[in-house]
Design a protein around this motif. Structure first.
Motif, PDB file in Angstrom:
ATOM      1  N   ILE A 197      98.661  55.110 -35.089  1.00 57.36           N
ATOM      2  CA  ILE A 197      97.459  54.463 -35.635  1.00 57.36           C
ATOM      3  C   ILE A 197      97.851  53.575 -36.805  1.00 57.36           C
ATOM      4  O   ILE A 197      97.469  52.397 -36.873  1.00 57.36           O
ATOM      5  N   PHE A 198      98.627  54.121 -37.719  1.00 51.76           N
ATOM      6  CA  PHE A 198      99.110  53.335 -38.859  1.00 51.76           C
ATOM      7  C   PHE A 198     100.030  52.206 -38.397  1.00 51.76           C
ATOM      8  O   PHE A 198      99.912  51.067 -38.842  1.00 51.76           O
TER       9      PHE A 198
ATOM     10  N   ASP B  47     100.132  50.704 -35.511  1.00 59.09           N
ATOM     11  CA  ASP B  47      99.374  49.655 -34.823  1.00 59.09           C
ATOM     12  C   ASP B  47      98.723  48.699 -35.820  1.00 59.09           C
ATOM     13  O   ASP B  47      98.746  47.489 -35.630  1.00 59.09           O
ATOM     14  N   ILE B  48      98.147  49.260 -36.862  1.00 58.52           N
ATOM     15  CA  ILE B  48      97.498  48.414 -37.878  1.00 58.52           C
ATOM     16  C   ILE B  48      98.520  47.491 -38.516  1.00 58.52           C
ATOM     17  O   ILE B  48      98.278  46.285 -38.664  1.00 58.52           O
TER      18      ILE B  48
ATOM     19  N   ILE C 225      98.635  43.341 -38.154  1.00 62.56           N
ATOM     20  CA  ILE C 225      98.597  42.487 -39.348  1.00 62.56           C
ATOM     21  C   ILE C 225      99.808  41.565 -39.402  1.00 62.56           C
ATOM     22  O   ILE C 225      99.679  40.370 -39.678  1.00 62.56           O
TER      23      ILE C 225
ATOM     24  N   ILE D   5      94.023  45.868 -29.979  1.00 59.74           N
ATOM     25  CA  ILE D   5      92.904  46.387 -30.779  1.00 59.74           C
ATOM     26  C   ILE D   5      92.160  47.487 -30.019  1.00 59.74           C
ATOM     27  O   ILE D   5      91.790  48.519 -30.604  1.00 59.74           O
TER      28      ILE D   5
ATOM     29  N   LEU E 102      94.216  50.541 -30.198  1.00 61.53           N
ATOM     30  CA  LEU E 102      94.086  51.134 -31.534  1.00 61.53           C
ATOM     31  C   LEU E 102      92.778  51.901 -31.668  1.00 61.53           C
ATOM     32  O   LEU E 102      92.751  52.993 -32.243  1.00 61.53           O
TER      33      LEU E 102
END
Length: 159
Positions: free
Chosen positions: A74-75, A77-78, A82, A97, A100
Motif C-alpha cells: 500500500i505504501f 504503491d503510493i 507519485i 490506482i 491500490l
C-alpha cells in the motif's frame, strides 16, 4: 448476496480470489512505462507469495508472507504512483490506482485466511506464529547408550 459471503468465507477461495484479482490489475498496470523496476519487483514477490499460499494450503507462513507484502505494498504503491505518474499512460495509472484501492480489502481477506489457518497476532512479535518449533540436533543422534559397555577410544586426543 449470501452466496458471495459464503464463497468468501471458504478457506481456499479467499487466497485464489485475491491472487487472481491482483494478477489482473498488476498485469495491466505494468503495461505502462515505469521509470524504475520497484513496482514490478514487489508485485512479483507478492504474486509469488500468493502462489505459495495457494500451493501450501496448511502453511501459516505462506499467508503471513503474502499478508506482510500486501500491507507494505500500500505504501509502496503510493510512492510509485507519485514518483512515476509523469511517465505512465492513462491505462497503467487507472489500473495502478484501482489495484491500490483494492489492497486494503485484500489485506483483510488475507488476515482472515491467516486466522483460519491457525495464525494469531501476539503482542511483541513482528512475525508471530502459533506453531511451536522444537530444535533437533542432527549432529548428535538421540539413541540410548548401553550402560554396561566399555568407553571407546578418545578421538579428540588424536588431534
Amino acid at each position: 448476496m449470501t452466496d458471495l459471503n459464503e464463497l468468501m468465507s471458504s478457506q481456499f477461495v479467499r487466497v485464489k480470489v485475491v491472487a487472481f484479482v491482483h494478477f489482473i490489475f498488476i498485469s495491466n498496470a505494468m503495461l505502462g512505462t515505469w521509470g524504475h523496476g520497484a513496482y514490478e519487483f514487489y508485485n512479483f514477490l507478492f504474486i509469488i507469495s500468493m502462489f505459495w499460499a495457494i500451493h501450501s494450503k496448511d502453511s501459516i507462513e505462506a499467508v503471513q508472507t503474502a499478508l506482510v507484502i500486501d500491507a507494505l505494498s500500500i505504501f509502496f504503491d503510493i510512492v510509485s504512483i507519485i514518483i512515476s505518474f509523469d511517465f505512465m499512460n492513462g491505462w497503467a495509472v487507472a489500473f495502478t490506482i484501482i489495484n491500490l484501492i483494492l489492497r486494503p480489502l485484500s489485506v483483510i481477506l488475507l488476515y482472515r485466511e491467516f486466522n483460519t489457518r491457525g495464525g494469531s497476532l501476539q503482542s511483541g512479535s513482528v512475525f508471530p506464529t502459533n506453531q511451536q518449533r522444537s530444535y533437533q540436533d542432527i549432529d548428535r543422534p538421540t539413541q540410548p547408550t548401553p550402560t554396561n559397555s566399555q568407553p571407546g577410544p578418545n578421538v579428540a586426543s588424536i588431534f
